[in-house]
Design a protein around this motif. Structure first.
Motif, PDB file in Angstrom:
ATOM      1  N   TYR A   1     -40.700  -2.706  -3.266  1.00 27.00           N
ATOM      2  CA  TYR A   1     -41.408  -1.349  -2.999  1.00 27.00           C
ATOM      3  C   TYR A   1     -42.561  -1.280  -3.628  1.00 27.00           C
ATOM      4  O   TYR A   1     -43.077  -2.133  -4.479  1.00 27.00           O
ATOM      5  CB  TYR A   1     -40.380  -0.292  -3.737  1.00 27.00           C
ATOM      6  N   ASP A   2     -43.618  -0.271  -3.224  1.00 30.19           N
ATOM      7  CA  ASP A   2     -44.780  -0.289  -3.554  1.00 30.19           C
ATOM      8  C   ASP A   2     -45.282   1.211  -3.427  1.00 30.19           C
ATOM      9  O   ASP A   2     -44.680   1.962  -2.821  1.00 30.19           O
ATOM     10  CB  ASP A   2     -45.926  -1.146  -2.675  1.00 30.19           C
ATOM     11  N   HIS A   3     -46.623   1.446  -3.879  1.00 32.69           N
ATOM     12  CA  HIS A   3     -46.917   2.851  -3.947  1.00 32.69           C
ATOM     13  C   HIS A   3     -48.587   2.745  -3.482  1.00 32.69           C
ATOM     14  O   HIS A   3     -49.139   3.837  -3.747  1.00 32.69           O
ATOM     15  CB  HIS A   3     -46.967   3.397  -5.328  1.00 32.69           C
TER      16      HIS A   3
ATOM     17  N   SER B   1     -45.251  -6.486 -12.496  1.00 37.12           N
ATOM     18  CA  SER B   1     -44.011  -7.135 -11.797  1.00 37.12           C
ATOM     19  C   SER B   1     -44.610  -8.460 -10.953  1.00 37.12           C
ATOM     20  O   SER B   1     -45.562  -8.236 -10.140  1.00 37.12           O
ATOM     21  CB  SER B   1     -43.622  -5.994 -11.000  1.00 37.12           C
TER      22      SER B   1
ATOM     23  N   HIS C   1     -39.030   1.306 -12.166  1.00 40.05           N
ATOM     24  CA  HIS C   1     -40.469   1.428 -11.532  1.00 40.05           C
ATOM     25  C   HIS C   1     -40.550  -0.288 -11.195  1.00 40.05           C
ATOM     26  O   HIS C   1     -40.824  -0.602 -10.133  1.00 40.05           O
ATOM     27  CB  HIS C   1     -41.645   1.918 -12.270  1.00 40.05           C
ATOM     28  N   GLY C   2     -40.695  -0.815 -12.234  1.00 45.13           N
ATOM     29  CA  GLY C   2     -40.961  -2.245 -12.259  1.00 45.13           C
ATOM     30  C   GLY C   2     -39.997  -3.201 -11.358  1.00 45.13           C
ATOM     31  O   GLY C   2     -40.393  -3.911 -10.625  1.00 45.13           O
TER      32      GLY C   2
ATOM     33  N   HIS D   1     -40.405  -2.504  -7.768  1.00 39.94           N
ATOM     34  CA  HIS D   1     -41.668  -3.412  -7.358  1.00 39.94           C
ATOM     35  C   HIS D   1     -40.941  -4.640  -6.953  1.00 39.94           C
ATOM     36  O   HIS D   1     -41.458  -5.472  -5.933  1.00 39.94           O
ATOM     37  CB  HIS D   1     -42.828  -3.564  -8.252  1.00 39.94           C
TER      38      HIS D   1
ATOM     39  N   MET E   1     -41.040   5.660  -2.892  1.00 41.48           N
ATOM     40  CA  MET E   1     -40.782   4.889  -4.224  1.00 41.48           C
ATOM     41  C   MET E   1     -40.472   5.984  -5.235  1.00 41.48           C
ATOM     42  O   MET E   1     -39.302   5.988  -5.999  1.00 41.48           O
ATOM     43  CB  MET E   1     -41.854   4.062  -4.680  1.00 41.48           C
TER      44      MET E   1
END
Length: 158
Positions: free
Chosen positions: A125-127, A72, A117-118, A121, A136
């Protein structure tokens, strides 16, 4: 909200790819669920690539010399300028297909998860830490279920 997705297919094998309409549905769901602000429009590029391009970009930008499922690249608006650009998603077709098999998931489900998910990002958002990861994953799981798919963190087939 108006959504503009520039779909670029840079993969030699175009079989088993999601349709643009599916990609737009998944991206739109992520934007609507995750955005605090109400957007009139959003624009992003989704580029589906082969392993070589994914590996090159992953090495260059993340210093990881291997292909990855999704990269991303959020767009940074210059100060004082507001544009609807979210950024670019680079998705490696062969990695997504391999992961779907390894994780016992339907291919279409894994494509949906990678696009959601992408997009998250791109929206910030992040993990990296546990709390962010939980937030997330909660959004991803909720969206996947709302869209008729299974929890992306569980196996679908037995």
């Amino acid at each position: 909200m108006e959504l503009y997705v520039d779909l670029q297919i840079a993969s030699e094998n175009e079989q088993s790819l999601p349709e643009l309409a599916q990609i737009e549905t998944w991206v739109n769901a992520a934007i609507m669920a995750a955005s605090d602000d109400i957007r009139e429009e959003a624009e992003l590029t989704v580029r589906i690539v082969d392993a070589a391009e994914s590996q090159e970009l992953n090495s260059q930008y993340r210093e990881k010399d291997r292909p990855t499922n999704v990269l991303s690249f959020p767009f940074q608006n210059p100060p004082g300028i507001t544009l609807p650009l979210l950024g670019d998603l680079i998705i490696c077709k062969s990695v997504v297909e391999k992961e779907a098999i390894e994780q016992n998931k339907r291919l279409i489900s894994h494509w949906a998860h990678m696009l959601i998910h992408g997009t998250l990002h791109l929206l910030g958002y992040d993990h990296i830490d546990e709390e962010e990861a939980e937030t997330m994953e909660r959004i991803e799981t909720s969206l996947m279920i709302e869209l008729g798919y299974n929890d992306p963190y569980l196996s679908e087939k037995e």
